[in-house]
Design an enzyme around this catalytic site. Structure first.
Site, mmCIF file in Angstrom:
data_model
loop_
_atom_site.group_PDB
_atom_site.id
_atom_site.type_symbol
_atom_site.label_atom_id
_atom_site.label_comp_id
_atom_site.label_asym_id
_atom_site.label_seq_id
_atom_site.Cartn_x
_atom_site.Cartn_y
_atom_site.Cartn_z
ATOM 1 N N SER A 175 6.565 -5.348 6.976
ATOM 2 C CA SER A 175 5.955 -6.397 7.799
ATOM 3 C C SER A 175 6.795 -7.664 7.883
ATOM 4 C CB SER A 175 4.556 -6.712 7.250
ATOM 5 O OG SER A 175 3.795 -5.547 7.187
ATOM 6 N N ASP A 216 4.407 -3.352 10.938
ATOM 7 C CA ASP A 216 2.977 -3.020 10.820
ATOM 8 C C ASP A 216 2.246 -3.155 12.155
ATOM 9 O OD1 ASP A 216 1.511 -6.002 9.345
ATOM 10 O OD2 ASP A 216 3.322 -5.781 10.539
ATOM 11 N N ARG A 218 0.851 -1.198 0.000
ATOM 12 C CA ARG A 218 0.000 0.000 0.000
ATOM 13 C C ARG A 218 0.883 1.244 0.000
ATOM 14 N NH1 ARG A 218 -3.019 -3.933 3.118
ATOM 15 N NH2 ARG A 218 -1.267 -4.102 4.555
HETATM 16 N N1 LIG Z 1 -12.421 -13.059 2.920
HETATM 17 C C1 LIG Z 1 -11.407 -13.512 3.669
HETATM 18 N N2 LIG Z 1 -11.616 -14.476 4.582
HETATM 19 C C2 LIG Z 1 -10.593 -14.930 5.344
HETATM 20 N N3 LIG Z 1 -9.326 -14.476 5.260
HETATM 21 C C3 LIG Z 1 -9.085 -13.508 4.367
HETATM 22 C C4 LIG Z 1 -10.089 -12.969 3.532
HETATM 23 N N4 LIG Z 1 -9.514 -12.019 2.737
HETATM 24 C C5 LIG Z 1 -8.200 -11.977 3.072
HETATM 25 N N5 LIG Z 1 -7.951 -12.858 4.048
HETATM 26 C C6 LIG Z 1 -6.651 -13.122 4.673
HETATM 27 O O1 LIG Z 1 -5.989 -11.883 4.906
HETATM 28 C C7 LIG Z 1 -4.684 -11.924 4.358
HETATM 29 C C8 LIG Z 1 -4.313 -10.541 3.828
HETATM 30 O O2 LIG Z 1 -4.195 -9.745 4.966
HETATM 31 P P1 LIG Z 1 -3.968 -8.155 4.800
HETATM 32 O O3 LIG Z 1 -3.781 -7.633 6.160
HETATM 33 O O4 LIG Z 1 -5.044 -7.618 3.957
HETATM 34 O O5 LIG Z 1 -2.654 -8.050 3.931
HETATM 35 P P2 LIG Z 1 -1.129 -8.197 4.388
HETATM 36 O O6 LIG Z 1 -1.036 -9.516 5.078
HETATM 37 O O7 LIG Z 1 -0.394 -8.141 3.102
HETATM 38 O O8 LIG Z 1 -0.859 -7.044 5.304
HETATM 39 C C9 LIG Z 1 -4.720 -12.919 3.243
HETATM 40 O O9 LIG Z 1 -3.439 -13.564 3.152
HETATM 41 C C10 LIG Z 1 -5.777 -13.914 3.708
HETATM 42 O O10 LIG Z 1 -5.173 -14.962 4.418
HETATM 43 O O1 LIG Z 2 0.662 -7.753 7.699
HETATM 44 P P1 LIG Z 2 1.135 -9.163 7.501
HETATM 45 O O2 LIG Z 2 1.750 -9.388 6.182
HETATM 46 O O3 LIG Z 2 0.076 -10.154 7.838
HETATM 47 O O4 LIG Z 2 2.349 -9.354 8.561
HETATM 48 C C1 LIG Z 2 2.107 -9.695 9.896
HETATM 49 C C2 LIG Z 2 3.424 -10.195 10.497
HETATM 50 O O5 LIG Z 2 3.891 -11.291 9.696
HETATM 51 C C3 LIG Z 2 5.066 -11.907 10.250
HETATM 52 O O6 LIG Z 2 5.436 -12.999 9.448
HETATM 53 C C4 LIG Z 2 6.226 -10.914 10.308
HETATM 54 O O7 LIG Z 2 7.388 -11.514 10.881
HETATM 55 C C5 LIG Z 2 5.808 -9.681 11.105
HETATM 56 O O8 LIG Z 2 6.844 -8.699 11.059
HETATM 57 C C6 LIG Z 2 4.511 -9.097 10.550
HETATM 58 O O9 LIG Z 2 4.092 -8.027 11.374
#
Ligand SMILES: Nc1ncnc2c1ncn2[C@@H]1O[C@H](COP(=O)(O)OP(=O)(O)O)[C@@H](O)[C@H]1O
Ligand SMILES: O=P(O)(O)OC[C@H]1O[C@@H](O)[C@H](O)[C@@H](O)[C@@H]1O
Length: 484
Positions: free
Chosen positions: A143, A196, A74
């Site tokens: 993250s 994060d 993002r």
């Molecule tokens: N509709 C859904 N139901 C359950 N889990 C979901 C759904 N949409 C996304 N997710 C989970 O959320 C994760 C994405 O988390 P997010 O916080 O949006 O991104 P990031 O992990 O990159 O920070 C995906 O890997 C998936 O496992």
């Molecule tokens: O926002 P995401 O991708 O779900 O990351 C959550 C956590 O995922 C873990 O694998 C990382 O070691 C952490 O640093 C991070 O905060």
């Protein structure tokens, strides 16, 4: 029947009675103390964030945020109003991270990030520059586990989730980003590098001063909380005026022999991008001794994360379904190609099936056919599949709640004695989109704290806290800030 036995074993091996969860919570609290005691004192790294002052509401100015998660990336621009005006305007853009960049080179990954940021700045600014020649400032949310040397620098400890870019390990991620930005002709100053979970804590604290922890249940999982600076024995630096320091726990690597680890989790860990190191020296011991030792000290990597977060829940269910297809005939004769493909069944898929409230479980039937090419299932079989999703997700949610109880216990803010209001801000796509997960987590936390004490603990969803949090911490570290 074979399938009944597979499900019965799964139910038994994933059981999380309150007594077990209390042991997990106590172990988490102990690991937090051990990790603060000395470097390497615990598998829970308890990394210093060097964020020693949280947003005050007086932050003002234009700041950018970059948020590299495990699935999404993002970019955002935030105009802060200062004097409690909070966020005046916010523009953001979210992109899925191209999977090939997760295993390419460091320069490819950071080049992608810098080029997307350059496009975003160009689109948003239409060429206007900041007033009186100020350099744009950026909060970089990263993250992954970083050993920070300051609030705006740190080296990558190890990749987690689906990333495995070897030439980035040990590198300063801010230097990598600055190099990539220079190549893009982007003149921007990275004022803060934060995890994060730290960003989520900062973003939520901006609106609620009782926030004590920021937690992520997304692709991965992590937690950050506010620690007293004099309660960090391993910290040799001078104590900050605030007397506080945000700790990035990196709790995904927590391990306790109380964790209900099944055969599916062990094979998932062994075959993952980041497997644990097997205690090979014990292999020479007689089998029984090895069995015992391996059950207690089998070295997993990120096993708490693999039991509780979004990247893995679908994969665990896939492994159970594969075993069912091999050991019973409930799916009939099928082509197992998709069923044998790692991570082919994703957590959003099991979420859709788990929340299927149609009378004949039509959504389950659809997903089985569409994702795994399993057709013609009976209603009985579809009900069994929903039960498998429920077992795996309830285990995740209950273990997640135990982790939160562990933090509260360590802080002495589980409501039993200290009756101050404590807020836990949670972000992440799993918590946000998987209702049965988040509801079970919240109910379990009340179960563990008790009705009375739990009245002092609030769990709130902090939507995109980490993005705003990055901009806020950048603001508090800005080279142009009015020094108080
Ligand atoms: N509709 C859904 N139901 C359950 N889990 C979901 C759904 N949409 C996304 N997710 C989970 O959320 C994760 C994405 O988390 P997010 O916080 O949006 O991104 P990031 O992990 O990159 O920070 C995906 O890997 C998936 O496992
Ligand atoms: O926002 P995401 O991708 O779900 O990351 C959550 C956590 O995922 C873990 O694998 C990382 O070691 C952490 O640093 C991070 O905060």
């Amino acid at each position: 029947m074979a399938e009944q036995q597979v499900v019965a074993d799964l139910r038994e091996n994933c059981a999380t009675p309150a007594s077990l969860l209390r042991d997990v919570a106590a172990a988490m609290a102990d690991e937090m103390c051990a990790g603060l005691e000395k470097e390497g004192g615990s598998r829970v790294k308890m990394l210093l964030s060097y964020v020693d002052k949280l947003p005050t509401g007086r932050e003002e100015g234009l700041f950018y945020g970059l948020d590299l998660g495990g699935t999404n990336f993002r970019v955002l621009k935030v105009q802060l109003g200062g004097n409690d005006k909070h966020v005046i305007s916010r523009e953001s853009r979210e992109l899925a991270i191209p999977p090939h960049l997760m295993s390419g080179s460091s320069s490819e990954l950071f080049g992608f990030i810098a080029s997307e940021l350059a496009k975003f700045v160009a689109d948003e600014e239409q060429g206007t520059s900041l007033s009186n020649g100020k350099t744009r400032e950026l909060g970089f949310t990263f993250s992954f586990p970083v050993r920070q040397r300051s609030v705006a620098s740190g080296t990558l400890v190890k990749w987690t989730k689906a990333f495995s870019i070897e030439d980035a390990v040990g590198k300063d991620v801010v230097a990598e980003l600055q190099t990539a930005m220079q190549k893009q002709g982007l003149d921007m100053h990275v004022a803060a590098l934060i995890n994060d979970a730290v960003g989520t804590l900062a973003g939520a604290r901006y609106y609620d001063e009782d926030v004590v922890a920021g937690v992520i249940f997304g692709t991965g999982t992590n937690a950050a909380y506010v620690e007293k600076a004099n309660a960090i024995p391993k910290w040799e630096g001078e104590l900050p005026n605030s007397g506080e320091m945000v700790i990035n726990m990196e709790w995904g690597n927590f391990y306790s022999c109380h964790l209900p680890v099944t055969e599916y989790d062990q094979s998932l860990d062994n075959e993952s991008l980041n497997p644990g190191e097997q205690a090979s020296l014990f292999y020479s011991l007689p089998v029984l001794a090895v069995e015992h030792w391996l059950n207690c000290i089998l070295w997993f990597f990120q096993i708490y994360e693999k039991l509780t977060s979004g990247m893995y829940l679908g994969e665990i269910v896939r492994r159970v379904l594969l075993k069912l297809s091999l050991q019973s005939s409930i799916f009939g004769e099928i082509d197992r190609t998709k069923l044998k493909t790692h991570f082919h069944l994703r957590t959003p898929h099991i979420s859709a099936m788990h929340h299927d409230n149609t009378p004949d479980l039509k959504i389950v039937e659809e997903k089985l056919k569409e994702i795994l090419e399993i057709a013609g299932t009976s209603l009985e079989t579809r009900k069994m599949l929903v039960e498998i999703c429920d077992i795996v997700t309830r285990r995740a949610a209950r273990l997640a709640a135990a982790g939160l109880a562990g933090i509260l216990k360590k802080l002495g803010r589980d409501g039993s004695v200290d009756k101050r209001r404590s807020v836990i801000a949670i972000d992440g796509g799993l918590f946000e989109h998987y209702a049965k997960f988040s509801k079970c987590l919240e109910a379990t936390l009340i179960e563990l704290l008790g009705e009375e004490s739990s009245k002092f603990v609030v769990v709130k969803h902090a939507d995109d806290g980490s993005g705003i949090g990055a901009a806020l911490i950048a603001a508090s570290q800005s080279q142009y800030r009015n020094v108080e």
